[in-house]
Design an enzyme around this catalytic site. Structure first.
Site, PDB file in Angstrom:
ATOM      1  CG  PHE A 117      -1.618   1.461   1.334  1.00  0.00           C
ATOM      2  CD1 PHE A 117      -3.159   1.190   0.302  1.00  0.00           C
ATOM      3  CD2 PHE A 117      -1.357   2.572   1.674  1.00  0.00           C
ATOM      4  CE1 PHE A 117      -4.169   1.739  -0.080  1.00  0.00           C
ATOM      5  CE2 PHE A 117      -2.282   3.643   1.110  1.00  0.00           C
ATOM      6  CZ  PHE A 117      -3.385   3.673   0.235  1.00  0.00           C
ATOM      7  CG  ASP A 158       6.267   3.870   1.377  1.00  0.00           C
ATOM      8  OD1 ASP A 158       6.245   4.734   1.847  1.00  0.00           O
ATOM      9  OD2 ASP A 158       5.280   3.863   0.511  1.00  0.00           O
ATOM     10  CE  LYS A 189       0.810   7.449   6.678  1.00  0.00           C
ATOM     11  NZ  LYS A 189      -0.619   6.860   6.405  1.00  0.00           N
TER      12      LYS A 189
END
Ligand SMILES: Cc1ncc(COP(=O)(O)O)c(C=O)c1O
Length: 400
Positions: free
Chosen positions: A141, A226, A255
């Site tokens: 994801f 990532d 984030k």
């Protein structure tokens, strides 16, 4: 109907139905705690999918936000601003890369990394025009744009959104040999999450990233890691890949870089890769804006000053031990690193959603990632007392 129920009704009437949140309306928050419209408090172990590593409304970050809002908020990249340089310097020196490219959301950072890799493939590796391939892992994801979804294997995220971009190949996560077999002369990059977060907190076998680093070096292929969910201390290192002592070619971050108050993302790379970007071939109106840059820089300062990485290193294993010691009849597996912990529930005991609702009723917030897995990822500065409070409530729910 209480106030919260009325708000939910209005929200559902006027907003797209693309999420299934817990039936709770948060009106206030501080540190590791959130408060609903009725004044009930909950321990936040969702922490906005790891965007709240610093906790809610960290005083130093809020001060930076307010001070900067009083000075300058937006210039676009048509002009320089007096905050971006210092932010880029802090991010690069801390992360050991030559350069950073600021964006806003995690998805945009991943898109940027994929674009960098393709262009590097053509300009440096000399892959024939439009033939570049990027290898990803199944069950990944990394966002929801058409580009990112082109390497997704999740049906719910992709169905009905095709056609997707060509040039992506996926192989099983955790299998270095599968990556080597998928590499050919047109492979520009391999992209991996060091732990698959949304995929259900899937931790690959030890040595996997090292093996992939060796394979990608051997075949002149870039390695993109990532770290959008795993970065900034979440797993007990600044970046999760540091557990395996490797240096990727490109890292995506987001984030928690926004300190829990603002969307801030970036890619990191050395000059040999970052030089593929020239004026006009990539950009973002808001990327690197002065508000984002100030908040990003201060969030990194707080991370280091307050030893948040070490907190995750200490509290993570403690938390996992406590969970294991419950010997719960409803738990199938407990896995994770640092303060990123997945608890897989046995199918016969109910779904992850059922258990997240049971925990919510006792004042602990955790969300299901895959149908059977609950993810616990509290702010890294959660106190041991608060964590123990949460563990006591988990005991009640997990005793079966
Ligand atoms: C590993 C990873 N990459 C990328 C993203 C996308 O980030 P955003 O939702 O900010 O676009 C996420 C979001 O959960 C993520 O976990």
């Amino acid at each position: 109907m209480n106030q919260g129920e009325k708000i939910i009704e209005k929200t559902e009437e006027f907003s797209a139905n693309n999420y299934h949140p817990l039936p709770l309306v948060i009106a206030k928050a501080e540190g590791s705690w959130v408060y609903d419209t009725e004044g009930n408090r909950y321990l936040d172990m969702i922490a906005s999918y790891s965007a709240l590593n610093h906790g809610h409304r960290h005083p130093k970050i809020i001060r930076a936000l307010k001070d900067q809002a009083d000075q300058l908020t937006l210039t676009s990249r048509a002009l320089h601003n007096d905050q971006m340089g210092a932010f880029m310097e802090k991010l690069c020196t801390l992360s050991n890369f030559d350069k950073a490219l600021p964006m806003n959301s995690g998805t945009e950072a991943v898109e940027t990394a994929l674009k960098a890799a393709r262009r590097w493939g053509y300009e440096v590796k000399k892959i024939p025009k439009d033939k570049a391939e990027i290898i990803g892992a199944k069950n990944n994801f990394s966002g929801r744009s058409i580009g990112v979804l082109s390497m997704s294997t999740g049906k719910s995220a992709t169905e009905g959104f095709g056609p997707f971009a060509p040039g992506f190949v996926t192989v099983p996560f955790g299998d270095g040999k599968a990556i080597e077999q998928a590499i050919n002369e047109n492979t520009a990059a391999v992209i991996l999450e060091p732990i698959q977060g949304e995929g259900g907190v899937v931790v690959p076998p030890e040595g996997y990233l090292q093996e992939v680093r060796e394979i990608t070096k051997k075949h002149n292929v870039l390695l993109i890691i990532d770290e959008i969910q795993t970065g900034f201390g979440r797993t007990g290192k600044l970046y999760c890949y540091q557990h395996e002592d490797i240096q990727p070619d490109i890292v995506t971050v987001g984030k928690a870089l926004g300190g829990g108050v603002y969307p801030v993302s970036a890619i990191l790379a050395d000059d040999d890769v970052m030089q593929v970007f020239q004026p006009g071939n990539h950009g973002s109106t808001f990327g690197g804006n002065p508000l984002a840059a100030r908040i990003g820089r201060v969030s990194l300062e707080v991370l280091m000053e307050e030893g948040l990485i070490e907190r995750a290193q200490e509290l993570g294993p403690y938390f996992m031990e406590k969970l294991k010691a419950m010997n719960s009849p409803v738990i199938k597996d407990i896995r994770g690193k640092g303060l990123m912990v997945g608890v897989e529930i046995k199918e016969e005991a109910g779904t992850g959603r059922d258990f997240s609702e049971k925990l919510m009723d006792l004042g602990v917030l955790a969300k299901d990632t895959k149908a059977q897995t609950l993810r616990f990822a509290p702010p890294l500065n959660i106190s041991k007392e608060d964590l123990d409070w949460g563990i006591d409530r988990m005991k009640m729910v997990f005793r079966g």
